[in-house]
Write an enzyme that holds these catalytic residues in place. Structure first.
Site, PDB file in Angstrom:
ATOM      1  N   HIS A  57       0.864  -1.182   0.000  1.00  0.00           N
ATOM      2  CA  HIS A  57       0.000   0.000   0.000  1.00  0.00           C
ATOM      3  C   HIS A  57       0.901   1.231   0.000  1.00  0.00           C
ATOM      4  O   HIS A  57       2.060   1.177   0.442  1.00  0.00           O
ATOM      5  CB  HIS A  57      -0.881   0.015   1.237  1.00  0.00           C
ATOM      6  CG  HIS A  57      -1.952  -1.027   1.234  1.00  0.00           C
ATOM      7  ND1 HIS A  57      -3.092  -0.894   2.000  1.00  0.00           N
ATOM      8  CD2 HIS A  57      -2.073  -2.209   0.583  1.00  0.00           C
ATOM      9  CE1 HIS A  57      -3.877  -1.947   1.810  1.00  0.00           C
ATOM     10  NE2 HIS A  57      -3.268  -2.769   0.962  1.00  0.00           N
ATOM     11  N   GLU A  59       1.080   3.803   1.882  1.00  0.00           N
ATOM     12  CA  GLU A  59       1.627   4.173   3.187  1.00  0.00           C
ATOM     13  C   GLU A  59       2.817   3.291   3.567  1.00  0.00           C
ATOM     14  O   GLU A  59       3.817   3.785   4.097  1.00  0.00           O
ATOM     15  CB  GLU A  59       0.559   4.040   4.287  1.00  0.00           C
ATOM     16  CG  GLU A  59      -0.651   4.923   4.083  1.00  0.00           C
ATOM     17  CD  GLU A  59      -1.803   4.219   3.376  1.00  0.00           C
ATOM     18  OE1 GLU A  59      -2.959   4.525   3.711  1.00  0.00           O
ATOM     19  OE2 GLU A  59      -1.551   3.382   2.487  1.00  0.00           O
ATOM     20  N   CYS A  87      -6.175   1.978   5.828  1.00  0.00           N
ATOM     21  CA  CYS A  87      -6.863   0.740   6.203  1.00  0.00           C
ATOM     22  C   CYS A  87      -6.299   0.273   7.557  1.00  0.00           C
ATOM     23  O   CYS A  87      -5.330   0.857   8.067  1.00  0.00           O
ATOM     24  CB  CYS A  87      -6.628  -0.324   5.130  1.00  0.00           C
ATOM     25  SG  CYS A  87      -4.927  -0.953   5.090  1.00  0.00           S
ATOM     26  N   CYS A  90      -2.446  -0.428   7.453  1.00  0.00           N
ATOM     27  CA  CYS A  90      -1.619   0.781   7.372  1.00  0.00           C
ATOM     28  C   CYS A  90      -1.704   1.619   8.643  1.00  0.00           C
ATOM     29  O   CYS A  90      -0.691   2.145   9.105  1.00  0.00           O
ATOM     30  CB  CYS A  90      -2.010   1.587   6.145  1.00  0.00           C
ATOM     31  SG  CYS A  90      -1.603   0.736   4.603  1.00  0.00           S
TER      32      CYS A  90
END
Length: 157
Positions: A57, A59, A87, A90
């Site tokens: 992801h 992040e 999410c 993260c």
């Protein structure tokens, strides 16, 4: 007197550029930057498809780069700016990295873990908490996501 762009707004511009680049690679358009003082120390766009990595992801990519740049996993003096609310994975990574502050663009009603579905960054049961600012350039962030998903569905709505 000329007013400078506030740091969060300027950093969101950078995150949006990373999100657009991710979309060009067929990724969900999410971008993240981490800054320390006025210097960007980590950048990331979604790379799950490109890297065949479910943890890639935006992040996480930015956290890895920031840790390498600063030679530490403790990012307590840094701010992470991301186009979409993190999410649970993260948000947990932000807590574990001791990130100093989180700024996001648009809330995520399906997976948001920084105030929408969960409140991981402020959960008092965890060993670190961080302040969260949402809604920075929310319209631009939402428009980018909506445009991407409409194009994937072939919708003209």
């Amino acid at each position: 007197m000329v007013l400078e762009t506030p740091p969060d707004e300027a950093m969101m511009d950078e995150a949006l550029a990373l999100a657009r680049a991710a979309a060009a690679d067929g990724e969900i358009p999410v971008g993240a930057v981490i800054y320390h003082g006025e210097t960007i120390v980590g950048r990331g766009g979604n790379r799950r498809e490109v890297d065949s990595d479910p943890t890639a992801h935006a992040e996480i990519v930015a956290l890895r780069e920031a840790g390498q740049a600063l030679k530490t996993w403790r990012l307590d003096e840094c701010t992470l700016v991301v186009t979409l609310e993190p999410c649970p994975m993260c948000a947990g990574a932000l807590v574990n990295a001791r990130v100093g502050r989180l700024v996001f663009g648009v809330s995520d009603p399906k997976a948001g873990a920084a105030g929408t579905l969960y409140e991981i960054p402020s959960d008092e049961r965890l060993n670190h908490r961080l302040p969260v600012t949402g809604g920075v350039q929310a319209d631009a962030c939402l428009n980018l996501l909506q445009t991407f998903f409409r194009s994937r569905r072939g919708s003209t709505r």
